[in-house]
Design a protein around this motif. Sequence first.
Motif, mmCIF file in Angstrom:
data_model
loop_
_atom_site.group_PDB
_atom_site.id
_atom_site.type_symbol
_atom_site.label_atom_id
_atom_site.label_comp_id
_atom_site.label_asym_id
_atom_site.label_seq_id
_atom_site.Cartn_x
_atom_site.Cartn_y
_atom_site.Cartn_z
ATOM 1 N N THR A 148 18.455 15.644 -46.990
ATOM 2 C CA THR A 148 18.575 14.310 -45.762
ATOM 3 C C THR A 148 17.826 14.871 -44.434
ATOM 4 N N TRP A 149 17.824 16.239 -44.374
ATOM 5 C CA TRP A 149 17.189 16.727 -43.070
ATOM 6 C C TRP A 149 15.604 16.971 -43.251
ATOM 7 N N GLN A 150 15.018 16.502 -44.395
ATOM 8 C CA GLN A 150 13.733 16.771 -44.458
ATOM 9 C C GLN A 150 13.272 18.231 -44.879
ATOM 10 N N GLN A 151 14.326 18.988 -45.380
ATOM 11 C CA GLN A 151 14.229 20.477 -45.494
ATOM 12 C C GLN A 151 13.998 20.365 -47.415
ATOM 13 N N PRO A 152 12.847 21.107 -47.644
ATOM 14 C CA PRO A 152 12.500 21.505 -49.061
ATOM 15 C C PRO A 152 13.700 21.873 -49.733
ATOM 16 N N ILE A 153 13.834 21.352 -51.016
ATOM 17 C CA ILE A 153 14.629 21.709 -52.162
ATOM 18 C C ILE A 153 14.072 22.067 -53.277
ATOM 19 N N MET A 154 13.140 21.600 -53.649
ATOM 20 C CA MET A 154 12.475 21.944 -54.928
ATOM 21 C C MET A 154 10.735 21.952 -54.463
ATOM 22 N N VAL A 155 10.061 23.298 -54.781
ATOM 23 C CA VAL A 155 8.743 23.114 -54.487
ATOM 24 C C VAL A 155 8.023 23.572 -55.533
ATOM 25 N N LEU A 156 6.503 23.129 -55.769
ATOM 26 C CA LEU A 156 5.822 23.456 -56.751
ATOM 27 C C LEU A 156 4.614 24.053 -55.815
ATOM 28 N N ASP A 157 4.511 25.154 -56.157
ATOM 29 C CA ASP A 157 3.410 26.142 -55.367
ATOM 30 C C ASP A 157 2.353 26.345 -56.353
ATOM 31 N N GLU A 158 1.109 26.033 -56.336
ATOM 32 C CA GLU A 158 0.128 26.408 -56.838
ATOM 33 C C GLU A 158 -1.118 26.844 -55.964
ATOM 34 N N VAL A 159 -0.611 27.421 -55.002
ATOM 35 C CA VAL A 159 -1.742 27.665 -54.000
ATOM 36 C C VAL A 159 -1.515 29.261 -53.447
ATOM 37 N N SER A 160 -0.324 29.745 -53.489
ATOM 38 C CA SER A 160 0.225 31.077 -52.854
ATOM 39 C C SER A 160 -0.647 32.180 -53.945
ATOM 40 N N THR A 161 -0.562 31.911 -55.193
ATOM 41 C CA THR A 161 -1.107 32.766 -56.242
ATOM 42 C C THR A 161 -1.948 32.112 -57.153
ATOM 43 N N ASN A 162 -2.732 32.812 -58.210
ATOM 44 C CA ASN A 162 -3.239 32.146 -59.166
ATOM 45 C C ASN A 162 -2.561 31.289 -60.178
ATOM 46 N N GLY A 163 -1.374 31.545 -59.940
ATOM 47 C CA GLY A 163 -0.476 31.194 -61.017
ATOM 48 C C GLY A 163 0.414 29.745 -60.647
ATOM 49 N N THR A 164 1.400 29.489 -61.004
ATOM 50 C CA THR A 164 2.265 28.317 -60.798
ATOM 51 C C THR A 164 3.727 28.675 -60.638
ATOM 52 N N MET A 165 4.322 28.236 -59.485
ATOM 53 C CA MET A 165 5.726 28.452 -59.384
ATOM 54 C C MET A 165 6.433 27.394 -59.038
ATOM 55 N N LEU A 166 7.502 27.021 -59.885
ATOM 56 C CA LEU A 166 8.325 25.891 -59.766
ATOM 57 C C LEU A 166 9.751 26.557 -59.229
ATOM 58 N N LEU A 167 10.080 26.298 -57.853
ATOM 59 C CA LEU A 167 11.124 26.700 -57.113
ATOM 60 C C LEU A 167 12.266 25.666 -56.969
ATOM 61 N N THR A 168 13.516 26.053 -56.938
ATOM 62 C CA THR A 168 14.454 25.300 -56.387
ATOM 63 C C THR A 168 15.317 25.989 -55.477
ATOM 64 N N ALA A 169 16.066 25.427 -54.549
ATOM 65 C CA ALA A 169 16.905 26.178 -53.709
ATOM 66 C C ALA A 169 18.097 26.528 -53.882
ATOM 67 N N SER A 170 18.003 27.309 -55.108
ATOM 68 C CA SER A 170 19.280 27.811 -56.087
ATOM 69 C C SER A 170 19.671 26.723 -56.815
ATOM 70 N N GLY A 171 19.212 25.737 -56.810
ATOM 71 C CA GLY A 171 19.489 24.550 -57.922
ATOM 72 C C GLY A 171 19.443 24.967 -59.230
ATOM 73 N N PRO A 172 20.442 25.272 -59.860
ATOM 74 C CA PRO A 172 20.543 25.930 -61.256
ATOM 75 C C PRO A 172 20.115 25.062 -62.283
ATOM 76 N N MET A 173 19.187 25.559 -63.387
ATOM 77 C CA MET A 173 18.705 24.754 -64.227
ATOM 78 C C MET A 173 18.527 25.610 -65.729
ATOM 79 N N ALA A 174 18.644 25.443 -66.708
ATOM 80 C CA ALA A 174 18.637 26.147 -67.917
ATOM 81 C C ALA A 174 18.381 25.184 -69.246
ATOM 82 N N ASP A 175 18.165 25.839 -70.421
ATOM 83 C CA ASP A 175 17.839 25.097 -71.561
ATOM 84 C C ASP A 175 19.084 24.399 -71.911
ATOM 85 N N MET A 176 20.190 25.263 -71.778
ATOM 86 C CA MET A 176 21.418 24.707 -72.151
ATOM 87 C C MET A 176 22.564 25.141 -71.001
#
Lengths: 214, 217
Positions: A148-176
């Motif tokens: 609501t306050w324009q604060q990032p909650i999920m970020v995709l970072d392909e610039v900080s390293t040569n790899g790829t990071m998908l980050l959530t602000a502690s939002g849980p995810m899992a296969d199950m």
Amino acid sequence: MINACVVSNGIEGIENMFRSNQRVSYTLLPIGPQFNPDFSPFDLLIVPNGTDNIAMFNIKHLVAEFLNAGKMMFCFDGWFTDWVPGNTWIMDNAHKTIDIRYRIVQDRYKLFEGIDLHQFIFSNGISGWWACGHIQAAPGADIILEDTWQQPIMVLDEVSTNGTMLLTASGPMADMLFGTNDDGQDSWQEVGRFYQKLISWAETKIHQPKTIDI
Amino acid sequence: MSKHKIGLIFNGVWSQYTFAKAEKYKDIVELVYVYDVTDAAVATYDALIVPFQSNQSALAERKQVLFNFLAAGKKIFIEGDCTHNWLDAIWEDRPVNNYWWVKDPNNPPIAHTNFEHPVYTGLKPRHACWHTHGAYTKIPEGAEVIQTTADGEVITWQTTQYGGLLMATTLDPIVEHGIQQITHLDNYTDKLIAFLCGVQPTGAFNFNRADFGITLN
């Protein structure tokens, strides 16, 4: 098939959240007092919610090496120590959860296509259940979701390293994720569907031909 | 020598961290990394907290330290799950109902509470139950039951048979308060802290920006 590793600090049920299947082979890497994992066999590093961020700080160089080898990391945790290259998670209780809404900002890989964002916001009519705090994103990283306050909650970072990071602000995810709720699993279904879309996207990224600069 | 009265056994989990770093608790509660738990490391505390999302196998390896602490007449509070049978008790998982107060507000997961217990005295029923993480299907012989479900499953109990006081619950006041999504948890947690160490927390649950993105020595 994705060859993924999951760091595990022994919290209850984590082995049930990442069971190998036809799409992903999961290997749990147990954290101990001398945690020194070998990430080299893996395509994808998963840092689930509730991870040991003391241990992760102590191996931050291994995470950086892994990513700089062009590999991929999902971090669904509140990383209060500085081990995620370029990005910082900040806990924040300045706003009431009842006021939390999410908005898709930039979704270049269409990860949220066909996903009901409403289900990330509300569970049984209660808002603000999924993530906590926000991310101070690296310059140039994609902010996929903001609050609501324009604060990032999920970020995709392909610039900080040569790899790829998908980050959530502690939002849980899992296969199950569905095993421990008694509400007919409804509140987790969309998060679970999104995770499967992440896996599809990761399959594409991991198996695409690598270009080499000469 | 630590000025803190309570040691919180720390599994590196963010919600355990945010609780201990909150302004109102940071001078009372100190994190003790689970792999650093020794008799000497916990000797100065009046009480220990074993929070939800602990590393149960690491605790089992160090359980003698915890029972030595109790034998010295001190207090230990254990919340959430407790697997690996390092207590003389059996914990079992149960589905979590974290929306009862919206769907069925007159039917909370905990039906019976001993409101004469010092942690619960003066609490309203909704302050004494938000959600539970499993139940104890066996507790030490002679232990006192403090809270149960309508089906009689044990949620909270305590015993003094090990010297000091061991209190266990499948509630998760520490971790859930660190998450800061349930705003009334100061009621429970402040009484718990005072019960464990005699110090009454004051003030608001605020964070310090400098506590995030930290580097370690």
